[in-house]
Design a protein around this motif. Sequence first.
Motif, PDB file in Angstrom:
ATOM      1  N   TYR A 117      67.057  33.527  25.090  1.00 22.39           N
ATOM      2  CA  TYR A 117      66.153  32.768  26.230  1.00 22.39           C
ATOM      3  C   TYR A 117      65.091  33.497  26.457  1.00 22.39           C
ATOM      4  CZ  TYR A 117      70.102  29.624  27.093  1.00 22.39           C
ATOM      5  OH  TYR A 117      71.257  28.756  26.750  1.00 22.39           O
ATOM      6  N   ASN A 118      65.144  34.894  26.272  1.00 27.05           N
ATOM      7  CA  ASN A 118      64.248  35.623  26.897  1.00 27.05           C
ATOM      8  C   ASN A 118      63.897  36.861  25.661  1.00 27.05           C
ATOM      9  OD1 ASN A 118      63.903  34.721  29.580  1.00 27.05           O
ATOM     10  ND2 ASN A 118      66.110  35.615  29.643  1.00 27.05           N
ATOM     11  N   PRO A 119      62.894  36.543  24.625  1.00 26.26           N
ATOM     12  CA  PRO A 119      62.767  37.758  23.697  1.00 26.26           C
ATOM     13  C   PRO A 119      61.917  38.870  24.287  1.00 26.26           C
ATOM     14  CG  PRO A 119      61.474  35.879  23.378  1.00 26.26           C
ATOM     15  CD  PRO A 119      62.324  35.304  24.516  1.00 26.26           C
ATOM     16  N   LYS A 120      61.239  38.635  25.217  1.00 20.41           N
ATOM     17  CA  LYS A 120      60.369  39.621  25.943  1.00 20.41           C
ATOM     18  C   LYS A 120      60.672  39.519  27.342  1.00 20.41           C
ATOM     19  CE  LYS A 120      56.455  39.243  22.840  1.00 20.41           C
ATOM     20  NZ  LYS A 120      56.663  40.661  22.089  1.00 20.41           N
ATOM     21  N   ILE A 121      60.586  40.676  27.919  1.00 19.22           N
ATOM     22  CA  ILE A 121      61.062  41.047  29.342  1.00 19.22           C
ATOM     23  C   ILE A 121      59.874  41.607  30.343  1.00 19.22           C
ATOM     24  CG2 ILE A 121      62.668  41.926  31.114  1.00 19.22           C
ATOM     25  CD1 ILE A 121      64.673  42.118  28.696  1.00 19.22           C
ATOM     26  N   ASN A 122      59.543  40.766  31.164  1.00 17.00           N
ATOM     27  CA  ASN A 122      58.493  41.287  32.186  1.00 17.00           C
ATOM     28  C   ASN A 122      59.495  42.495  33.113  1.00 17.00           C
ATOM     29  OD1 ASN A 122      56.095  39.776  31.771  1.00 17.00           O
ATOM     30  ND2 ASN A 122      57.253  38.072  32.605  1.00 17.00           N
ATOM     31  N   VAL A 123      58.569  43.399  33.325  1.00 16.91           N
ATOM     32  CA  VAL A 123      59.325  44.802  34.123  1.00 16.91           C
ATOM     33  C   VAL A 123      58.701  44.807  35.556  1.00 16.91           C
ATOM     34  CG1 VAL A 123      59.715  45.877  31.887  1.00 16.91           C
ATOM     35  CG2 VAL A 123      57.876  46.434  33.137  1.00 16.91           C
ATOM     36  N   TYR A 124      59.576  45.334  36.610  1.00 18.14           N
ATOM     37  CA  TYR A 124      58.971  45.792  37.625  1.00 18.14           C
ATOM     38  C   TYR A 124      59.164  47.584  37.762  1.00 18.14           C
ATOM     39  CZ  TYR A 124      63.787  45.861  39.999  1.00 18.14           C
ATOM     40  OH  TYR A 124      65.281  46.044  39.931  1.00 18.14           O
ATOM     41  N   GLN A 125      58.281  47.956  38.318  1.00 18.11           N
ATOM     42  CA  GLN A 125      58.297  49.395  38.640  1.00 18.11           C
ATOM     43  C   GLN A 125      59.255  49.891  39.919  1.00 18.11           C
ATOM     44  OE1 GLN A 125      57.028  51.933  36.356  1.00 18.11           O
ATOM     45  NE2 GLN A 125      58.599  53.042  37.619  1.00 18.11           N
ATOM     46  N   ALA A 126      60.297  50.554  39.795  1.00 18.15           N
ATOM     47  CA  ALA A 126      60.920  50.908  41.135  1.00 18.15           C
ATOM     48  C   ALA A 126      60.517  52.263  41.237  1.00 18.15           C
ATOM     49  CB  ALA A 126      62.628  50.788  40.515  1.00 18.15           C
ATOM     50  N   ASN A 127      60.866  52.488  42.709  1.00 21.55           N
ATOM     51  CA  ASN A 127      60.521  53.887  43.075  1.00 21.55           C
ATOM     52  C   ASN A 127      62.121  54.087  43.932  1.00 21.55           C
ATOM     53  OD1 ASN A 127      60.073  55.559  45.774  1.00 21.55           O
ATOM     54  ND2 ASN A 127      58.642  56.319  44.313  1.00 21.55           N
ATOM     55  N   GLY A 128      62.611  55.225  43.574  1.00 16.74           N
ATOM     56  CA  GLY A 128      64.007  55.326  44.031  1.00 16.74           C
ATOM     57  C   GLY A 128      63.875  56.655  45.214  1.00 16.74           C
ATOM     58  N   GLU A 129      62.775  57.020  45.681  1.00 21.79           N
ATOM     59  CA  GLU A 129      62.768  57.889  46.890  1.00 21.79           C
ATOM     60  C   GLU A 129      63.125  57.321  48.194  1.00 21.79           C
ATOM     61  OE1 GLU A 129      59.335  60.526  44.550  1.00 21.79           O
ATOM     62  OE2 GLU A 129      58.986  58.660  45.902  1.00 21.79           O
ATOM     63  N   ARG A 130      63.794  58.292  49.022  1.00 25.19           N
ATOM     64  CA  ARG A 130      64.056  57.796  50.410  1.00 25.19           C
ATOM     65  C   ARG A 130      63.413  58.662  51.356  1.00 25.19           C
ATOM     66  NH1 ARG A 130      68.370  54.153  49.209  1.00 25.19           N
ATOM     67  NH2 ARG A 130      68.121  52.601  50.286  1.00 25.19           N
TER      68      ARG A 130
ATOM     69  N   ASN B  28      69.162  32.339  33.222  1.00 24.56           N
ATOM     70  CA  ASN B  28      68.730  32.312  34.791  1.00 24.56           C
ATOM     71  C   ASN B  28      68.236  33.583  34.981  1.00 24.56           C
ATOM     72  OD1 ASN B  28      71.332  32.816  34.240  1.00 24.56           O
ATOM     73  ND2 ASN B  28      71.789  32.698  36.390  1.00 24.56           N
ATOM     74  N   SER B  29      67.573  34.362  34.031  1.00 24.64           N
ATOM     75  CA  SER B  29      67.297  35.591  34.543  1.00 24.64           C
ATOM     76  C   SER B  29      65.933  35.481  35.503  1.00 24.64           C
ATOM     77  CB  SER B  29      66.938  36.413  33.478  1.00 24.64           C
ATOM     78  OG  SER B  29      65.657  35.942  32.765  1.00 24.64           O
ATOM     79  N   GLY B  30      65.840  36.707  36.056  1.00 24.58           N
ATOM     80  CA  GLY B  30      64.683  36.673  37.274  1.00 24.58           C
ATOM     81  C   GLY B  30      63.651  36.714  36.304  1.00 24.58           C
ATOM     82  N   PRO B  31      62.326  36.783  36.986  1.00 23.24           N
ATOM     83  CA  PRO B  31      61.211  36.973  36.400  1.00 23.24           C
ATOM     84  C   PRO B  31      60.738  38.330  35.964  1.00 23.24           C
ATOM     85  CG  PRO B  31      60.742  36.392  38.685  1.00 23.24           C
ATOM     86  CD  PRO B  31      62.162  36.227  38.346  1.00 23.24           C
ATOM     87  N   TYR B  32      61.526  39.105  36.710  1.00 27.12           N
ATOM     88  CA  TYR B  32      61.087  40.852  36.263  1.00 27.12           C
ATOM     89  C   TYR B  32      62.245  41.627  36.693  1.00 27.12           C
ATOM     90  CZ  TYR B  32      56.303  39.283  37.497  1.00 27.12           C
ATOM     91  OH  TYR B  32      54.997  38.589  37.786  1.00 27.12           O
ATOM     92  N   HIS B  33      62.555  42.569  35.510  1.00 20.70           N
ATOM     93  CA  HIS B  33      63.531  43.344  35.420  1.00 20.70           C
ATOM     94  C   HIS B  33      63.272  44.880  35.448  1.00 20.70           C
ATOM     95  CE1 HIS B  33      66.423  40.027  34.688  1.00 20.70           C
ATOM     96  NE2 HIS B  33      65.285  39.697  34.050  1.00 20.70           N
ATOM     97  N   GLU B  34      63.982  45.759  36.022  1.00 22.65           N
ATOM     98  CA  GLU B  34      63.679  47.016  36.237  1.00 22.65           C
ATOM     99  C   GLU B  34      63.352  47.754  35.276  1.00 22.65           C
ATOM    100  OE1 GLU B  34      65.274  51.145  38.714  1.00 22.65           O
ATOM    101  OE2 GLU B  34      66.475  49.196  38.880  1.00 22.65           O
ATOM    102  N   PHE B  35      62.196  48.802  35.010  1.00 24.08           N
ATOM    103  CA  PHE B  35      61.632  49.492  34.165  1.00 24.08           C
ATOM    104  C   PHE B  35      62.196  50.862  34.165  1.00 24.08           C
ATOM    105  CE2 PHE B  35      58.434  52.442  32.575  1.00 24.08           C
ATOM    106  CZ  PHE B  35      58.336  52.047  31.174  1.00 24.08           C
ATOM    107  N   LYS B  36      62.853  51.170  33.080  1.00 23.38           N
ATOM    108  CA  LYS B  36      63.477  52.541  32.935  1.00 23.38           C
ATOM    109  C   LYS B  36      62.863  53.130  31.691  1.00 23.38           C
ATOM    110  CE  LYS B  36      67.000  53.444  36.272  1.00 23.38           C
ATOM    111  NZ  LYS B  36      67.249  52.314  37.195  1.00 23.38           N
ATOM    112  N   GLU B  37      62.526  54.273  31.688  1.00 23.70           N
ATOM    113  CA  GLU B  37      61.811  55.019  30.292  1.00 23.70           C
ATOM    114  C   GLU B  37      63.141  54.910  29.362  1.00 23.70           C
ATOM    115  OE1 GLU B  37      59.597  55.220  28.158  1.00 23.70           O
ATOM    116  OE2 GLU B  37      57.664  55.113  29.435  1.00 23.70           O
ATOM    117  N   PHE B  38      62.961  54.696  28.052  1.00 27.81           N
ATOM    118  CA  PHE B  38      64.350  55.110  27.172  1.00 27.81           C
ATOM    119  C   PHE B  38      64.763  56.526  27.362  1.00 27.81           C
ATOM    120  CE2 PHE B  38      66.196  55.650  23.075  1.00 27.81           C
ATOM    121  CZ  PHE B  38      67.356  54.817  23.357  1.00 27.81           C
ATOM    122  N   ASN B  39      65.862  56.817  26.878  1.00 26.74           N
ATOM    123  CA  ASN B  39      66.210  58.411  26.970  1.00 26.74           C
ATOM    124  C   ASN B  39      65.712  58.979  25.615  1.00 26.74           C
ATOM    125  OD1 ASN B  39      67.800  60.576  26.674  1.00 26.74           O
ATOM    126  ND2 ASN B  39      69.719  59.445  27.090  1.00 26.74           N
TER     127      ASN B  39
END
Length: 429
Positions: free
Chosen positions: A177-190, A373-384
């Motif tokens: 369904y989704n060969p390409k994925i739009n990403v969102y940029q997360a910030n994990g700081e508190r 039914n995936s959302g429009p954006y998914h979290e961006f994490k650089e590959f290991n």
Amino acid sequence: MALNRRQLFHGALGAGALSALHGRASAQFLNAPRHGLLGTLQDRYEKLDTILGQPVFKRELFKDPVIIESIELLHYKNSWICRVRSKDGHEGISVSNADQMQIFYPVLVKRMAPFFIGKDARDLEDLLEAVTVYASNYKAQSLAIWVPLATIEFAILDMFGKMSNRSIGLLISDKIYNPKINVYQANGERDNSAEEVIEHLQRDLALSHAKAIKFKLGGRMSHVEYPAGRSEKLIPLVRKTFGDEMVISADANGSYTAKQAIPIGKLMQEHKYAFYEEPVPFDWYEETRQVADALEIPIAGGEQEPSMHNFRWLVANGALSITQQDMFYFGGMVRCVRVARMANAFGKQTIPHISATGLGYVYMMHFVSAIPNSGPYHEFKEFNDTLPYKCATSSLRSDSSGVVTVPTGPGLGVDIDPAYIAKHEVVKV
């Protein structure tokens, strides 16, 4: 006009449609109506039970038995690799969540791997259920059994993918369904200022080119926030800084009581945020529904949820608009697909949580590729980058449009350097 959370989502968002939706935060996170769910609660449970009884793994692709000869856990420094071999010489590899496996490796080696030996891997779905009863593993439900089980399942799916020349997505779905994925940029700081969070988001967006962002609220499973008032300052300031076209969400990680969470949610609504993640502790089910009832903004959650039955309750009772099951924390692709199917039955979306280590990001991509039914954006994490690999079909990076291409090669579609694997030793406990 932006659609609110009580308007029914009638169709899945395709990859092309996603790219056109950057500026409409609320409209992108559509969900079934909370108070207009069709039928009685019992009707909804029966519908979900029917869905849960449907197969996920495409067993029909494999005509002959695939008997598991060995399951080995390999360890080198901070790397944990699972290797599955069949009696007729097929092999699959997975890379586990290192943070969790360094604690739970005895469960995989002593309490799970032995159960699979001599079994027909085509019976994967039955085996995933039965191993939780074996050695009373169910008594350790949550990360202790789900991370090891997911690690084994990923290796088995990699083996089947290589046998059939199919990606993992095509082993758990009829189509991609989704060969390409739009990403969102997360910030994990508190524990830093609102200004610092914004500065770091700007820095990271320059690399990911994402059209959506997410940041942290509150104190993480604590009602004490530092600096005090940080969330109330951040919510309007992030919107002012990044403008109306940026899709913005925020994650409280269970920081609030329902009474505290609702005013925060109303402030997010005022500034047109896309979704509100885990406003109360994850296992406060009634309170989650209470917050959802009081707000229009979609409520997301499920990254810590260990129970299929609890997800069933959350979906049937309309407590979540977005399910966020984690590939590792919830026990693998098959279990995660079942939750996505339940969500889809009531027009809700799935935006999976991502385990940060190992190949978690790539497993997430295959899962997202396989659900409608995936959302429009998914979290961006650089590959290991500590893992030497080759991927012929994807850079595994976000491109200049904020889009990542899902690998299409057999199995995982990522080949790990055999010389690196050879540095690992078989774990014995």
